[in-house]
Design a protein around this motif. Structure first.
Motif, PDB file in Angstrom:
ATOM      1  N   GLN A  56      49.488  42.261  65.176  1.00  0.00           N
ATOM      2  CA  GLN A  56      50.287  42.468  63.833  1.00  0.00           C
ATOM      3  C   GLN A  56      49.361  42.556  62.758  1.00  0.00           C
ATOM      4  OE1 GLN A  56      51.881  38.233  64.398  1.00  0.00           O
ATOM      5  NE2 GLN A  56      53.780  38.890  65.037  1.00  0.00           N
ATOM      6  N   VAL A  57      48.266  41.865  62.834  1.00  0.00           N
ATOM      7  CA  VAL A  57      47.263  42.349  61.341  1.00  0.00           C
ATOM      8  C   VAL A  57      46.893  43.798  61.617  1.00  0.00           C
ATOM      9  CG1 VAL A  57      44.950  41.688  60.409  1.00  0.00           C
ATOM     10  CG2 VAL A  57      46.515  39.876  61.446  1.00  0.00           C
ATOM     11  N   LEU A  58      46.530  44.263  62.632  1.00  0.00           N
ATOM     12  CA  LEU A  58      45.861  45.605  62.943  1.00  0.00           C
ATOM     13  C   LEU A  58      47.169  46.482  62.445  1.00  0.00           C
ATOM     14  CD1 LEU A  58      44.162  45.498  66.195  1.00  0.00           C
ATOM     15  CD2 LEU A  58      43.079  45.795  63.827  1.00  0.00           C
ATOM     16  N   ALA A  59      48.542  46.048  62.984  1.00  0.00           N
ATOM     17  CA  ALA A  59      49.474  47.162  62.565  1.00  0.00           C
ATOM     18  C   ALA A  59      49.771  47.136  61.211  1.00  0.00           C
ATOM     19  CB  ALA A  59      50.892  46.633  63.265  1.00  0.00           C
ATOM     20  N   GLY A  60      49.506  45.925  60.246  1.00  0.00           N
ATOM     21  CA  GLY A  60      49.479  45.874  58.917  1.00  0.00           C
ATOM     22  C   GLY A  60      48.617  46.780  58.275  1.00  0.00           C
ATOM     23  N   PHE A  61      47.491  46.831  58.711  1.00  0.00           N
ATOM     24  CA  PHE A  61      46.157  47.474  58.113  1.00  0.00           C
ATOM     25  C   PHE A  61      46.431  48.935  58.404  1.00  0.00           C
ATOM     26  CE2 PHE A  61      42.726  44.084  58.386  1.00  0.00           C
ATOM     27  CZ  PHE A  61      43.365  43.303  57.579  1.00  0.00           C
ATOM     28  N   LYS A  62      46.931  49.412  59.509  1.00  0.00           N
ATOM     29  CA  LYS A  62      47.230  50.641  59.773  1.00  0.00           C
ATOM     30  C   LYS A  62      48.368  51.281  58.960  1.00  0.00           C
ATOM     31  CE  LYS A  62      48.715  53.928  63.531  1.00  0.00           C
ATOM     32  NZ  LYS A  62      49.301  53.929  64.943  1.00  0.00           N
ATOM     33  N   ALA A  63      49.150  50.450  58.701  1.00  0.00           N
ATOM     34  CA  ALA A  63      50.425  51.018  57.713  1.00  0.00           C
ATOM     35  C   ALA A  63      49.704  51.169  56.263  1.00  0.00           C
ATOM     36  CB  ALA A  63      51.426  50.054  57.746  1.00  0.00           C
ATOM     37  N   LEU A  64      48.901  49.893  55.809  1.00  0.00           N
ATOM     38  CA  LEU A  64      48.543  50.442  54.479  1.00  0.00           C
ATOM     39  C   LEU A  64      47.403  51.720  54.479  1.00  0.00           C
ATOM     40  CD1 LEU A  64      47.524  48.899  51.930  1.00  0.00           C
ATOM     41  CD2 LEU A  64      45.623  47.819  52.995  1.00  0.00           C
ATOM     42  N   LEU A  65      46.803  51.987  55.493  1.00  0.00           N
ATOM     43  CA  LEU A  65      45.812  52.963  55.425  1.00  0.00           C
ATOM     44  C   LEU A  65      46.454  54.180  55.384  1.00  0.00           C
ATOM     45  CD1 LEU A  65      43.110  51.889  58.009  1.00  0.00           C
ATOM     46  CD2 LEU A  65      42.593  52.689  55.624  1.00  0.00           C
ATOM     47  N   THR A  93      46.533  46.084  75.357  1.00  0.00           N
ATOM     48  CA  THR A  93      47.665  45.625  74.812  1.00  0.00           C
ATOM     49  C   THR A  93      47.727  46.113  73.377  1.00  0.00           C
ATOM     50  OG1 THR A  93      47.982  43.828  76.425  1.00  0.00           O
ATOM     51  CG2 THR A  93      49.031  43.742  74.377  1.00  0.00           C
ATOM     52  N   ILE A  94      46.604  45.871  72.720  1.00  0.00           N
ATOM     53  CA  ILE A  94      46.325  46.295  71.391  1.00  0.00           C
ATOM     54  C   ILE A  94      46.633  47.831  71.120  1.00  0.00           C
ATOM     55  CG2 ILE A  94      44.758  46.511  69.457  1.00  0.00           C
ATOM     56  CD1 ILE A  94      43.676  43.599  70.264  1.00  0.00           C
ATOM     57  N   ARG A  95      45.942  48.543  71.956  1.00  0.00           N
ATOM     58  CA  ARG A  95      46.299  49.955  72.086  1.00  0.00           C
ATOM     59  C   ARG A  95      47.729  50.432  72.008  1.00  0.00           C
ATOM     60  NH1 ARG A  95      41.845  54.431  73.964  1.00  0.00           N
ATOM     61  NH2 ARG A  95      43.105  56.296  72.833  1.00  0.00           N
ATOM     62  N   SER A  96      48.091  49.838  73.194  1.00  0.00           N
ATOM     63  CA  SER A  96      49.623  50.331  73.494  1.00  0.00           C
ATOM     64  C   SER A  96      50.699  49.803  72.280  1.00  0.00           C
ATOM     65  CB  SER A  96      50.034  49.808  74.687  1.00  0.00           C
ATOM     66  OG  SER A  96      50.117  48.330  74.753  1.00  0.00           O
ATOM     67  N   THR A  98      49.565  49.027  68.936  1.00  0.00           N
ATOM     68  CA  THR A  98      49.384  49.565  67.688  1.00  0.00           C
ATOM     69  C   THR A  98      49.009  51.061  67.700  1.00  0.00           C
ATOM     70  OG1 THR A  98      47.029  48.830  67.838  1.00  0.00           O
ATOM     71  CG2 THR A  98      48.418  47.191  66.943  1.00  0.00           C
ATOM     72  N   GLY A  99      48.752  51.506  68.616  1.00  0.00           N
ATOM     73  CA  GLY A  99      48.088  52.977  68.952  1.00  0.00           C
ATOM     74  C   GLY A  99      46.566  52.989  68.262  1.00  0.00           C
ATOM     75  N   LEU A 100      46.110  51.924  68.292  1.00  0.00           N
ATOM     76  CA  LEU A 100      44.630  51.741  67.758  1.00  0.00           C
ATOM     77  C   LEU A 100      43.765  51.435  68.955  1.00  0.00           C
ATOM     78  CD1 LEU A 100      45.250  50.027  64.374  1.00  0.00           C
ATOM     79  CD2 LEU A 100      44.406  52.412  64.484  1.00  0.00           C
ATOM     80  N   PRO A 101      42.754  52.269  69.185  1.00  0.00           N
ATOM     81  CA  PRO A 101      41.698  52.015  70.342  1.00  0.00           C
ATOM     82  C   PRO A 101      40.698  50.883  69.455  1.00  0.00           C
ATOM     83  CG  PRO A 101      41.140  53.962  69.306  1.00  0.00           C
ATOM     84  CD  PRO A 101      42.563  53.875  68.737  1.00  0.00           C
ATOM     85  N   VAL A 102      40.312  50.126  70.201  1.00  0.00           N
ATOM     86  CA  VAL A 102      39.082  49.176  69.906  1.00  0.00           C
ATOM     87  C   VAL A 102      37.774  49.165  70.555  1.00  0.00           C
ATOM     88  CG1 VAL A 102      38.801  46.673  69.424  1.00  0.00           C
ATOM     89  CG2 VAL A 102      41.313  47.596  69.174  1.00  0.00           C
ATOM     90  N   GLU A 103      36.683  49.400  69.845  1.00  0.00           N
ATOM     91  CA  GLU A 103      35.577  49.237  70.756  1.00  0.00           C
ATOM     92  C   GLU A 103      35.005  47.975  70.479  1.00  0.00           C
ATOM     93  OE1 GLU A 103      31.082  50.832  70.111  1.00  0.00           O
ATOM     94  OE2 GLU A 103      32.424  51.538  68.914  1.00  0.00           O
ATOM     95  N   VAL A 104      34.634  47.256  71.740  1.00  0.00           N
ATOM     96  CA  VAL A 104      34.340  45.910  71.747  1.00  0.00           C
ATOM     97  C   VAL A 104      32.550  46.173  71.981  1.00  0.00           C
ATOM     98  CG1 VAL A 104      34.048  43.912  73.390  1.00  0.00           C
ATOM     99  CG2 VAL A 104      36.103  45.274  73.118  1.00  0.00           C
ATOM    100  N   VAL A 105      31.934  45.692  70.744  1.00  0.00           N
ATOM    101  CA  VAL A 105      30.463  45.968  70.574  1.00  0.00           C
ATOM    102  C   VAL A 105      29.796  44.934  71.411  1.00  0.00           C
ATOM    103  CG1 VAL A 105      30.714  47.336  68.736  1.00  0.00           C
ATOM    104  CG2 VAL A 105      30.539  44.656  68.453  1.00  0.00           C
ATOM    105  N   SER A 106      28.774  45.145  71.976  1.00  0.00           N
ATOM    106  CA  SER A 106      27.862  44.135  72.638  1.00  0.00           C
ATOM    107  C   SER A 106      26.925  43.338  71.491  1.00  0.00           C
ATOM    108  CB  SER A 106      26.838  44.981  73.477  1.00  0.00           C
ATOM    109  OG  SER A 106      25.759  45.528  72.622  1.00  0.00           O
ATOM    110  N   GLY A 107      26.508  42.017  71.943  1.00  0.00           N
ATOM    111  CA  GLY A 107      25.767  41.498  70.849  1.00  0.00           C
ATOM    112  C   GLY A 107      24.787  42.078  70.353  1.00  0.00           C
TER     113      GLY A 107
END
Length: 303
Positions: A56-65, A93-96, A98-107
């Motif tokens: 929900q948050v990411l979809a809102g940010f995407k719409a804003l951008l 799930t997030i990608r499907s 919102t359409g946004l890929p997420v990079e999970v960064v290591s520590g």
């Protein structure tokens, strides 16, 4: 060129919009949502509800951008998705949705991004210690002349400590002791340098909130970014009272940190003590700027 960088953190999800050209960048806008994803983790699993909150948050940010006609969007996750067992499911799930890929960064990458942002973008001294206290992890980096000498990512943050140990709004004496024991054990296990550093550069919401509270108590201007370690120790001692005056001060200065400021300060105080820190510089830049510099702009260090 303009782009949006989203930091999918354990406590907050932040969007920063930048204009960049060559090796220079300028922050145009910041937006923050207190999503508290660490609070949706049970037995190492981020719940469907937690994943939905992130979507929900990411979809809102995407719409804003998109309203700003910005299509260059980069999303990265830190301990929020790194320290769970269903990382792949959450990312898919997030990608499907919102359409946004997420990079999970290591520590280690998170520590490197924070260091790059603070030293290249934030004006940190060339030699010292850097601490990035987030909601779900804490990164410590020792460096000399702009080069990392040692670093580590500790699996504890302000929100994860709160979720694990605190039953009410403010921790009891026993809960503070349990947090302090965990923090000490993690620092002892992963001591980065074994020495001391008179100056600490601080990154992350806990350190920014601590500086605001210290500036308020001392009467300093809120733009002041250099805080004596003694003031932070005194702040922690004062806030431990948990009385009405304490609650009012927190709600007036850093209301969104009312439940995480004490757990965060437990980590910060332990770091200050362990490394014999005398002064803390609050960096204007951090992990998002480091991500921008490395991943988007292609900067590897002090170029």
């Amino acid at each position: 060129m303009k782009c949006g960088i989203v930091d999918l953190g354990s406590n907050t999800i932040r969007l920063s919009i930048y204009h960049w050209e060559g090796r220079q960048f300028k922050l145009l806008m910041n937006k923050k949502e207190m999503a508290g994803l660490a609070g949706y983790i049970r037995d190492g699993v981020l719940s469907d509800r937690g994943i939905l909150v992130a979507c929900q948050v990411l979809a809102g940010f995407k719409a804003l951008l998109e309203n700003f006609d910005i299509r260059d969007i980069h999303v990265f996750a830190t301990a929020s998705l790194r320290n769970i067992v269903n990382t792949e499911d959450a990312v898919d799930t997030i990608r499907s949705v919102t359409g946004l890929p997420v990079e999970v960064v290591s520590g280690s990458d998170e520590a490197a991004f924070s260091f790059l942002g603070a030293t290249v973008g934030g004006g940190a001294p060339a030699t010292g210690l850097l601490a990035d206290i987030g909601g779900g992890s804490t990164e410590l980096v020792s460096y000399e002349n702009g080069i990392i000498t040692s670093g580590c990512s500790l699996p504890m943050g302000s929100l994860s400590l709160f979720t694990k140990h605190v039953s009410g709004l403010f921790p009891t004496r026993e809960e503070r002791r349990a947090m302090r024991d965990e923090v000490k054990a993690e620092l002892d296990r992963a001591k980065t340098a074994g020495g001391h550093s008179a100056h600490l550069t601080g990154v992350g919401g806990t350190i920014r909130a601590a500086a605001k509270l210290c500036n308020d108590l001392s009467g300093a201007d809120q733009s002041n970014r250099v805080i004596p370690a003694g003031e932070i120790r005194a702040l922690y001692k004062d806030l431990k009272k948990g009385d009405q005056a304490t609650l009012r001060q927190i709600l007036r200065i850093v209301p969104d940190r009312v439940h995480t400021i004490l757990p965060g300060l437990a980590i910060l105080n332990a770091v200050l003590k362990s490394y014999e820190v005398e002064t803390v510089l609050v960096s204007t830049c951090g992990v998002r700027e480091g991500y921008l510099l490395r991943r988007v702009m292609g900067v590897n260090g002090h170029e």
